[in-house]
Design a protein around this motif. Structure first.
Motif, PDB file in Angstrom:
ATOM      1  N   LEU A  62      -4.060  11.006  -6.895  1.00 42.48           N
ATOM      2  CA  LEU A  62      -5.156  11.211  -5.964  1.00 42.48           C
ATOM      3  C   LEU A  62      -5.612  12.655  -6.019  1.00 42.48           C
ATOM      4  CD1 LEU A  62      -2.768  11.523  -3.165  1.00 42.48           C
ATOM      5  CD2 LEU A  62      -3.551   9.252  -3.328  1.00 42.48           C
ATOM      6  N   SER A  63      -6.695  12.926  -5.332  1.00 44.97           N
ATOM      7  CA  SER A  63      -7.205  14.301  -5.356  1.00 44.97           C
ATOM      8  C   SER A  63      -6.242  15.213  -4.603  1.00 44.97           C
ATOM      9  CB  SER A  63      -8.600  14.368  -4.733  1.00 44.97           C
ATOM     10  OG  SER A  63      -8.506  14.214  -3.330  1.00 44.97           O
ATOM     11  N   TRP A  66      -6.782  15.346  -0.798  1.00 40.70           N
ATOM     12  CA  TRP A  66      -6.197  14.235  -0.036  1.00 40.70           C
ATOM     13  C   TRP A  66      -4.689  14.446   0.116  1.00 40.70           C
ATOM     14  CZ3 TRP A  66      -8.060   9.215   1.575  1.00 40.70           C
ATOM     15  CH2 TRP A  66      -9.433   9.095   1.527  1.00 40.70           C
ATOM     16  N   ILE A 121      -7.416   3.340   5.641  1.00 46.60           N
ATOM     17  CA  ILE A 121      -7.549   4.138   4.420  1.00 46.60           C
ATOM     18  C   ILE A 121      -7.618   3.267   3.173  1.00 46.60           C
ATOM     19  CG2 ILE A 121      -6.309   5.789   2.941  1.00 46.60           C
ATOM     20  CD1 ILE A 121      -5.538   7.241   5.527  1.00 46.60           C
ATOM     21  N   GLU A 122      -6.929   2.152   3.201  1.00 48.87           N
ATOM     22  CA  GLU A 122      -6.909   1.308   2.001  1.00 48.87           C
ATOM     23  C   GLU A 122      -8.278   0.691   1.724  1.00 48.87           C
ATOM     24  OE1 GLU A 122      -4.968  -3.004   2.809  1.00 48.87           O
ATOM     25  OE2 GLU A 122      -3.717  -1.590   1.764  1.00 48.87           O
ATOM     26  N   PHE A 124     -10.847   2.532   1.314  1.00 44.44           N
ATOM     27  CA  PHE A 124     -11.544   3.551   0.543  1.00 44.44           C
ATOM     28  C   PHE A 124     -10.893   3.896  -0.790  1.00 44.44           C
ATOM     29  CE2 PHE A 124     -12.337   4.287   5.059  1.00 44.44           C
ATOM     30  CZ  PHE A 124     -13.711   4.153   5.082  1.00 44.44           C
ATOM     31  N   ILE A 125      -9.603   3.670  -0.906  1.00 41.41           N
ATOM     32  CA  ILE A 125      -8.899   3.978  -2.153  1.00 41.41           C
ATOM     33  C   ILE A 125      -8.022   2.789  -2.532  1.00 41.41           C
ATOM     34  CG2 ILE A 125      -8.964   6.492  -1.863  1.00 41.41           C
ATOM     35  CD1 ILE A 125      -6.149   6.432  -0.749  1.00 41.41           C
ATOM     36  N   THR A 126      -7.490   2.811  -3.742  1.00 42.20           N
ATOM     37  CA  THR A 126      -6.693   1.681  -4.231  1.00 42.20           C
ATOM     38  C   THR A 126      -5.373   1.582  -3.467  1.00 42.20           C
ATOM     39  OG1 THR A 126      -5.478   2.923  -5.903  1.00 42.20           O
ATOM     40  CG2 THR A 126      -7.641   2.038  -6.552  1.00 42.20           C
ATOM     41  N   GLN A 129      -2.987   4.282  -4.689  1.00 43.57           N
ATOM     42  CA  GLN A 129      -3.280   5.593  -4.118  1.00 43.57           C
ATOM     43  C   GLN A 129      -2.898   5.647  -2.642  1.00 43.57           C
ATOM     44  OE1 GLN A 129      -7.429   5.652  -5.283  1.00 43.57           O
ATOM     45  NE2 GLN A 129      -7.023   7.280  -6.780  1.00 43.57           N
ATOM     46  N   THR A 130      -3.104   4.549  -1.945  1.00 42.03           N
ATOM     47  CA  THR A 130      -2.716   4.491  -0.533  1.00 42.03           C
ATOM     48  C   THR A 130      -1.205   4.660  -0.412  1.00 42.03           C
ATOM     49  OG1 THR A 130      -4.558   2.986  -0.067  1.00 42.03           O
ATOM     50  CG2 THR A 130      -2.831   3.115   1.579  1.00 42.03           C
ATOM     51  N   LEU A 133      -0.413   8.263  -1.091  1.00 38.38           N
ATOM     52  CA  LEU A 133      -0.852   9.092   0.034  1.00 38.38           C
ATOM     53  C   LEU A 133       0.132   9.008   1.193  1.00 38.38           C
ATOM     54  CD1 LEU A 133      -3.388  10.806   0.785  1.00 38.38           C
ATOM     55  CD2 LEU A 133      -4.226   8.786   1.953  1.00 38.38           C
TER      56      LEU A 133
END
Length: 169
Positions: A62-63, A66, A121-122, A124-126, A129-130, A133
């Protein structure tokens, strides 16, 4: 077309969170019955740090922004109640973690917050990634908590050493 699992993968993640929370509560209750040691305090963050290897696998990446936000959220928001409820006491010349009813309730509230955030959050991202995170969020919560426990333990150990030297004089 039907899938072999009619339930969404996030359902299993939520079950996993619940199982982990219950496990932590049980471990915490058992730990209060045995003397605390520096090893028992510091090994969990060291062991958990191996989880960062997941980020070698591309789907988990992830970025950095984040990741920093997740770590700081865990460190600044979620670790504080755990730090406040983790205190030590001297019993029969040993150092024990003082049992706290508030700790159990704090873990339940943290679990509910994490589950609610996870579902949001899931979107917005895979799911990978969740997971990454929330691993960083959990590590951000665990690391300051255990550092604070270590510092408190050292303080109580110093007091205990002082009591022992007075009683042997």
């Amino acid at each position: 077309m039907t899938t072999p699992f009619p339930l969404h993968p996030s359902f299993f993640v939520m079950i996993g969170f619940a199982v982990m929370a219950i496990t932590i509560m049980i471990i915490r209750m058992r730990a209060a019955k045995k003397p605390a040691t520096i090893k028992k305090i510091l090994i969990p963050p060291l062991g958990m740090s191996t989880g960062f290897l997941m980020f070698l696998y591309q789907p988990f990446r992830l970025s950095i922004s984040w990741a920093v936000i997740a770590f700081l959220s865990g460190a600044l928001l979620l670790s504080v109640p755990l730090i406040m409820t983790s205190k030590f006491q001297i019993v029969d010349q040993d150092i024990y973690l003082k049992p706290s009813r508030a700790f159990t309730w704090i873990l339940v509230v943290l679990l509910i917050v994490r589950l609610a955030l996870h579902s949001y959050i899931e979107e917005f991202i895979t799911i990978y990634q969740t997971g990454g995170l929330f691993f960083i969020l959990a590590f951000g919560m665990l690391l300051p908590w255990r550092i604070a426990m270590y510092l408190r333990f050292r303080k109580v150990a110093t007091q205990l050493a002082g009591q022992r030297s007075i009683s042997t004089s």
